[in-house]
Motif scaffolding. Structure first.
Motif, short mmCIF file in Angstrom:
data_model
loop_
_atom_site.label_atom_id
_atom_site.label_comp_id
_atom_site.label_asym_id
_atom_site.label_seq_id
_atom_site.Cartn_x
_atom_site.Cartn_y
_atom_site.Cartn_z
N LEU A 279 -13.60 12.11 11.76
CA LEU A 279 -12.33 10.75 10.77
C LEU A 279 -13.63 9.75 10.74
CD1 LEU A 279 -9.13 11.43 9.63
CD2 LEU A 279 -9.19 9.61 11.60
N GLU A 280 -13.40 9.49 9.08
CA GLU A 280 -13.84 8.65 7.85
C GLU A 280 -12.78 7.15 8.17
OE1 GLU A 280 -15.58 7.35 4.15
OE2 GLU A 280 -14.37 9.17 4.43
N GLY A 281 -12.97 6.23 9.21
CA GLY A 281 -11.60 5.40 9.19
C GLY A 281 -11.61 5.66 10.43
N ASN A 282 -10.28 5.36 10.84
CA ASN A 282 -8.93 5.76 11.64
C ASN A 282 -7.51 5.90 11.04
OD1 ASN A 282 -8.21 2.76 10.38
ND2 ASN A 282 -8.48 1.81 12.66
N THR A 283 -7.22 5.84 9.45
CA THR A 283 -6.25 6.14 8.87
C THR A 283 -6.52 7.35 7.86
OG1 THR A 283 -5.52 3.84 9.67
CG2 THR A 283 -3.78 4.82 8.09
N ILE B 61 -1.02 16.95 -16.97
CA ILE B 61 -1.89 16.56 -16.50
C ILE B 61 -1.60 15.00 -16.08
CG2 ILE B 61 -2.95 17.62 -14.46
CD1 ILE B 61 -3.71 19.57 -17.18
N GLU B 62 -0.70 14.73 -15.96
CA GLU B 62 -1.02 13.47 -15.46
C GLU B 62 0.07 13.13 -13.80
OE1 GLU B 62 0.43 10.55 -19.09
OE2 GLU B 62 0.71 12.34 -19.79
N PHE B 63 -0.72 11.82 -13.53
CA PHE B 63 -0.70 11.23 -11.45
C PHE B 63 0.24 10.41 -12.10
CE2 PHE B 63 -3.11 15.90 -11.92
CZ PHE B 63 -2.09 16.05 -11.11
N LEU B 64 1.30 9.55 -11.19
CA LEU B 64 1.09 8.08 -10.49
C LEU B 64 1.61 8.18 -9.05
CD1 LEU B 64 1.65 5.66 -12.24
CD2 LEU B 64 3.87 5.79 -11.97
N PHE B 65 1.21 7.93 -8.46
CA PHE B 65 1.12 7.05 -7.01
C PHE B 65 1.26 6.15 -6.89
CE2 PHE B 65 -2.37 11.10 -8.22
CZ PHE B 65 -1.49 12.22 -7.16
N ASN B 66 2.59 6.12 -5.67
CA ASN B 66 2.71 4.70 -5.56
C ASN B 66 2.00 4.08 -4.04
OD1 ASN B 66 3.78 2.73 -4.61
ND2 ASN B 66 5.95 3.25 -4.05
N LEU B 67 1.58 2.97 -3.92
CA LEU B 67 0.29 2.99 -3.12
C LEU B 67 0.90 1.84 -2.55
CD1 LEU B 67 -3.16 3.74 -4.40
CD2 LEU B 67 -1.61 5.04 -3.63
N SER B 68 1.85 1.58 -2.39
CA SER B 68 2.69 -0.13 -1.56
C SER B 68 2.71 -0.17 -0.31
CB SER B 68 4.15 0.25 -2.43
OG SER B 68 5.18 1.03 -1.77
N THR B 69 2.73 0.65 0.24
CA THR B 69 2.80 1.09 2.01
C THR B 69 1.02 0.75 1.91
OG1 THR B 69 2.13 3.34 1.91
CG2 THR B 69 4.66 3.15 2.34
N VAL B 70 0.52 0.91 1.60
CA VAL B 70 -1.22 0.30 2.42
C VAL B 70 -1.08 -0.88 1.90
CG1 VAL B 70 -3.59 1.17 1.62
CG2 VAL B 70 -1.46 2.73 0.85
N ALA B 71 -1.58 -1.58 3.43
CA ALA B 71 -1.84 -3.05 3.36
C ALA B 71 -2.96 -3.47 2.61
CB ALA B 71 -1.86 -3.25 5.22
N LYS B 72 -3.04 -4.70 1.97
CA LYS B 72 -3.72 -5.33 1.33
C LYS B 72 -5.40 -5.82 2.57
CE LYS B 72 -1.84 -6.71 -2.87
NZ LYS B 72 -2.15 -5.66 -3.60
N SER B 73 -4.87 -5.81 3.69
CA SER B 73 -6.51 -6.35 4.17
C SER B 73 -6.81 -4.49 4.54
CB SER B 73 -5.04 -6.17 5.87
OG SER B 73 -4.47 -5.89 6.23
#
Length: 387
Positions: free
Chosen positions: A82-86, A99-111
């Motif tokens: 596994l690359e990384g741990n998450t 063919i357009e996409f939008l993903f909400n990445l708010s659950t990813v911590a800035k750190s």
């Protein structure tokens, strides 16, 4: 904070199925504190909403990835897989006819350190047309949208990935979009999504009825477009460098078998405080089962796999003389000699503790209904020794 394996052993006493008397005497605040500390071990403040799994199925890609890196109990097969741990999977929020996409990445911590990001889109079976008859390949390009009002001109988008795809093919196509995700994480307001274009080798626009990709609006959830993000949250244990002197062992994965052990009877799940067996005789230092059942803790609603895992714990005495079967350190050998000869007052016998620890993997839903695969270090006692 105590090392994870030690905490699991302690928490196991509180959360494994206890005897009736133990239940009656267990203060609620002790259980609450134990669950809180266990959440800390898993890097969470609160458990995700428990009813998420009632109407969602995890993507097959995430299930396959989990089965690749973990055994049936969640124990890591090989730390290098596994690359990384998450790893997180995000579903498209736009559901556009294009063919357009939008993903909400708010659950990813800035750190978190962004390692790799991939766009997974499912290419449907093509419909026959004149274009289909004349061409065998098409050029599929993925763009980061820089300005939602100018996405159809070059100034409003940035090329991320492009390659030839057989027109007649069907199945998943994967494009690397790491650059876009890194920019979105540094500036949340810059996330205007992704645009995919399909052209002939001559650069002409291909009819989207000819080359079709699945969308979340009209197609089965198993074919939904998704973003897969590999990160490292910085929690990898700097840990037990002493145990990684056998770094070769760690890299090769568990060297000891992990048998599927039957669960101990309910009235014997509370570990004895002594090192005696049922006959009252001293037992030598050895590894014994310690099953952590996520259903009993109340976490089965959001954890997909495993249902629980065997953390194991170390129990037994380290009497003089210490044989090599006790896996003693040199320090433990000297300590046992000093204890046996009573050369110094108050020196105890060495302790039976884990001398090799392995990681486990959890596959679970977060609060935004994304599926997360996370690897946690030092969660399973692989072997025990006198230290």
């Amino acid at each position: 904070m105590l090392p994870a394996a030690i905490w699991i052993s302690m928490v196991g006493l509180a959360i494994s199925r206890p005897s009736l008397n133990y239940v009656e005497s267990e203060p609620e605040e002790v259980r609450s504190e134990a669950i809180k500390r266990l959440l800390e071990v898993f890097g969470m403040d609160d458990p995700p909403a428990a009813l998420v799994r009632g109407h969602k199925e995890p993507p097959q890609y995430m299930l396959d990835l989990y089965n690749t890196v973990a055994d049936v109990d969640g124990v890591t097969k090989d730390p290098t897989l596994l690359e990384g741990n998450t790893v997180r999977s995000f579903f498209d929020k736009l559901h556009s006819e294009q063919i357009e996409f939008l993903f909400n990445l708010s659950t990813v911590a800035k750190s978190e350190k962004i390692l790799t990001a991939e766009l997974h889109i499912f290419k449907l079976r093509p419909q026959a047309s004149l274009t289909f008859n004349r061409h065998h390949f098409c050029q599929v390009s993925v763009y980061q949208v820089l300005d939602s009002n100018k996405k159809n001109v070059s100034q409003g988008k940035k090329l991320l990935s492009s390659r030839l795809v057989p027109i007649h093919s069907t199945g998943w196509e994967v494009f690397t979009i790491t650059q876009a995700v890194k920019s979105w994480m540094s500036d949340e307001g810059s996330n205007f999504g992704l645009l995919v274009t399909v052209r002939t080798l001559a650069g002409l626009q291909v009819d989207l009825k000819t080359v079709r990709f699945s969308s979340g609006r009209h197609h089965h959830h198993s074919k939904q477009p998704m973003l897969v993000l590999f990160t490292d949250d910085g929690r990898r244990a700097a840990s037990l460098e002493g145990t990684s002197k056998g770094a070769d062992d760690s890299r090769a994965g568990p060297s000891l078998p992990f048998p599927s052990l039957p669960l101990p009877p309910a009235n014997r799940r509370i570990a004895r405080s002594s090192d005696d067996d049922e006959s009252g005789e001293k037992i030598p230092c050895q590894r014994q089962p310690l099953y952590v059942d996520f259903e009993e803790i109340g976490w089965s609603g959001w954890i997909v796999s495993p249902r629980g895992y065997n953390a194991y714990h170390c129990k037994g005495s380290c009497p003089f003389p210490l044989g090599q079967n006790m896996r003693p350190t040199n320090h433990a050998t000297v300590q046992s000699i000093i204890n046996a000869l009573k050369l110094t007052k108050g020196i105890e016998m060495p302790c039976c503790v884990p001398d090799k620890l392995f990681s486990i993997n959890l596959l679970y839903f977060d609060d935004d209904e994304n599926v997360v695969l996370k690897q946690y270090d030092d969660m399973v006692a692989g072997s025990c020794g006198c230290h």
